[in-house]
Design a protein around this motif. Structure first.
Motif, PDB file in Angstrom:
ATOM      1  N   ILE A  24       0.840  -1.206   0.000  1.00 31.55           N
ATOM      2  CA  ILE A  24       0.000   0.000   0.000  1.00 31.55           C
ATOM      3  C   ILE A  24       0.874   1.255   0.000  1.00 31.55           C
ATOM      4  O   ILE A  24       0.559   2.253  -0.661  1.00 31.55           O
ATOM      5  N   TYR A  25       1.976   1.201   0.727  1.00 32.66           N
ATOM      6  CA  TYR A  25       2.914   2.327   0.829  1.00 32.66           C
ATOM      7  C   TYR A  25       3.438   2.744  -0.539  1.00 32.66           C
ATOM      8  O   TYR A  25       3.677   3.935  -0.786  1.00 32.66           O
ATOM      9  N   ASN A  26       3.610   1.767  -1.417  1.00 37.09           N
ATOM     10  CA  ASN A  26       4.212   2.023  -2.727  1.00 37.09           C
ATOM     11  C   ASN A  26       3.203   2.380  -3.817  1.00 37.09           C
ATOM     12  O   ASN A  26       3.533   2.360  -4.997  1.00 37.09           O
ATOM     13  N   ARG A  27       1.988   2.682  -3.412  1.00 34.73           N
ATOM     14  CA  ARG A  27       0.981   3.169  -4.366  1.00 34.73           C
ATOM     15  C   ARG A  27       0.172   4.271  -3.697  1.00 34.73           C
ATOM     16  O   ARG A  27       0.393   4.613  -2.532  1.00 34.73           O
ATOM     17  N   GLU A  28      -0.755   4.859  -4.428  1.00 33.73           N
ATOM     18  CA  GLU A  28      -1.627   5.861  -3.823  1.00 33.73           C
ATOM     19  C   GLU A  28      -2.582   5.178  -2.840  1.00 33.73           C
ATOM     20  O   GLU A  28      -3.027   4.051  -3.076  1.00 33.73           O
ATOM     21  N   PHE A  29      -2.889   5.872  -1.750  1.00 37.52           N
ATOM     22  CA  PHE A  29      -3.804   5.296  -0.759  1.00 37.52           C
ATOM     23  C   PHE A  29      -4.658   6.404  -0.148  1.00 37.52           C
ATOM     24  O   PHE A  29      -4.288   7.582  -0.144  1.00 37.52           O
ATOM     25  N   GLU A  30      -5.798   5.985   0.375  1.00 38.97           N
ATOM     26  CA  GLU A  30      -6.726   6.923   0.994  1.00 38.97           C
ATOM     27  C   GLU A  30      -6.366   7.164   2.450  1.00 38.97           C
ATOM     28  O   GLU A  30      -5.867   6.277   3.140  1.00 38.97           O
ATOM     29  N   ILE A  31      -6.638   8.385   2.905  1.00 36.60           N
ATOM     30  CA  ILE A  31      -6.393   8.753   4.296  1.00 36.60           C
ATOM     31  C   ILE A  31      -7.704   9.263   4.883  1.00 36.60           C
ATOM     32  O   ILE A  31      -8.345  10.159   4.329  1.00 36.60           O
ATOM     33  N   THR A  32      -8.113   8.677   5.979  1.00 37.79           N
ATOM     34  CA  THR A  32      -9.303   9.133   6.697  1.00 37.79           C
ATOM     35  C   THR A  32      -8.890   9.540   8.104  1.00 37.79           C
ATOM     36  O   THR A  32      -7.711   9.500   8.467  1.00 37.79           O
ATOM     37  N   GLN A  33      -9.884   9.927   8.922  1.00 41.21           N
ATOM     38  CA  GLN A  33      -9.598  10.328  10.295  1.00 41.21           C
ATOM     39  C   GLN A  33     -10.418   9.513  11.274  1.00 41.21           C
ATOM     40  O   GLN A  33     -11.586   9.192  11.021  1.00 41.21           O
ATOM     41  N   LYS A  34      -9.787   9.192  12.411  1.00 40.40           N
ATOM     42  CA  LYS A  34     -10.511   8.548  13.505  1.00 40.40           C
ATOM     43  C   LYS A  34     -11.277   9.610  14.282  1.00 40.40           C
ATOM     44  O   LYS A  34     -11.160  10.806  14.019  1.00 40.40           O
ATOM     45  N   GLU A  35     -12.006   9.163  15.281  1.00 41.81           N
ATOM     46  CA  GLU A  35     -12.776  10.092  16.103  1.00 41.81           C
ATOM     47  C   GLU A  35     -11.885  11.091  16.828  1.00 41.81           C
ATOM     48  O   GLU A  35     -12.282  12.221  17.099  1.00 41.81           O
ATOM     49  N   ASP A  36     -10.649  10.661  17.157  1.00 43.06           N
ATOM     50  CA  ASP A  36      -9.735  11.567  17.855  1.00 43.06           C
ATOM     51  C   ASP A  36      -8.925  12.433  16.888  1.00 43.06           C
ATOM     52  O   ASP A  36      -7.979  13.104  17.293  1.00 43.06           O
ATOM     53  N   ALA A  37      -9.302  12.409  15.612  1.00 42.65           N
ATOM     54  CA  ALA A  37      -8.690  13.220  14.554  1.00 42.65           C
ATOM     55  C   ALA A  37      -7.328  12.697  14.112  1.00 42.65           C
ATOM     56  O   ALA A  37      -6.656  13.314  13.281  1.00 42.65           O
ATOM     57  N   SER A  38      -6.868  11.570  14.638  1.00 43.65           N
ATOM     58  CA  SER A  38      -5.618  10.983  14.175  1.00 43.65           C
ATOM     59  C   SER A  38      -5.850  10.307  12.825  1.00 43.65           C
ATOM     60  O   SER A  38      -6.951   9.831  12.539  1.00 43.65           O
ATOM     61  N   PRO A  39      -4.816  10.242  11.981  1.00 44.88           N
ATOM     62  CA  PRO A  39      -5.015   9.704  10.633  1.00 44.88           C
ATOM     63  C   PRO A  39      -5.134   8.183  10.626  1.00 44.88           C
ATOM     64  O   PRO A  39      -4.599   7.486  11.486  1.00 44.88           O
TER      65      PRO A  39
END
Length: 266
Positions: A24-39
């Motif tokens: 996954i690191y070597n391609r594009e990936f999605e980033i979301t947020q947890k409830e505590d705003a951490s990625p």
């Protein structure tokens, strides 16, 4: 299952999780947020599911506390044991593509790390330890094949100039104040649980952590540090403890060689 056999199985599982992360690191990936705003990324989730399935397949019936599914944790078993897992420690480092992220898997027994594995897949090395038996650094290739295994230990000589491993972010006022007691020091920036492991392998002298961390951030690396002759202690000198997993935040702590502890603690 002997502890040595169990540790070998955990090394393999952590490496598998690391390989899944690297895809996954070597391609594009999605980033979301947890409830505590951490990625949160899909790599966190992929590693979590792989590790949980692997631990359950061992057939030991030991409960699992993973950062990515706190609700599934049922409490310790009758022997006070549980797995403590951070499937991807250093998600911010993963997103930044600086390679300083790890897979952390520890076995806790009666509040103490019994064994632990910290795998750094982008670096192609891992730290592996049974607390009573010693710690090793493992070098492997891109296919996950082990190339070298060497015993590690903390630097036991009292330094004239302290090598202080810390976060890449700026130093807080409280950290600057604490560092004054060392008088002569240099900062070695590092991400994730690799900060503890740098002390364990003698490449840094101390890691003071005066900000918040969670149980899963430290347990596996604490096993490595303790097996290598170091300590991970609160500011009053007590070992970092994992006997109350419902309290997921750690207090401030120090990582240092056991024989140098008296030089840095009141």
């Amino acid at each position: 299952m002997q502890n040595s056999e169990l540790l070998s199985a955990i090394e393999g599982l952590a490496r598998q999780a690391g390989q899944a992360i690297m895809k996954i690191y070597n391609r594009e990936f999605e980033i979301t947020q947890k409830e505590d705003a951490s990625p949160l990324t899909e790599a966190d989730s992929a590693a979590h599911h792989l590790i949980v399935e692997g631990l359950e397949a061992l057939g030991l019936g030991i409960p699992i506390l993973s950062e990515e599914d706190l609700a599934a944790f049922s409490g310790t078993d009758q022997q006070g044991r549980y797995w403590l897992v951070d499937p991807l420690d250093g998600t911010k480092e993963f997103i930044k593509h600086n390679g300083e992220f790890t897979v952390n898997i520890a076995l806790i027994e009666k509040g103490k790390p019994l064994l632990g594995v910290v795998d750094a897949p982008a670096c192609q090395w891992a730290y592996s330890a049974i607390v009573a038996e010693g710690a090793n650094k493992i070098i492997y290739n891109a296919e996950g094949e082990e190339l070298e295994r060497q015993a590690i230990q903390v630097e036991t000589l009292l330094p004239k100039r302290w090598r202080v491993v810390g976060s890449r972010s700026h130093l807080s006022d409280s950290m600057k104040e604490w560092l004054e007691r060392l008088q002569d020091f240099e900062i070695l920036p590092m991400g994730s649980s690799l900060k503890l492991c740098r002390v364990a392998e003698g490449l840094a002298d101390i890691y003071p952590r005066l900000g918040p961390t969670s149980l899963w951030d430290t347990a596996a690396a604490q096993a490595v540090v303790e097996a290598a002759g170091g300590v991970v202690v609160t500011l009053n000198g007590k070992p970092l403890d994992y006997s109350s997993p419902q309290e997921t935040l750690n207090p401030s702590f120090l990582v240092v060689a056991k024989n140098n502890l008296s030089s840095v603690i009141n």
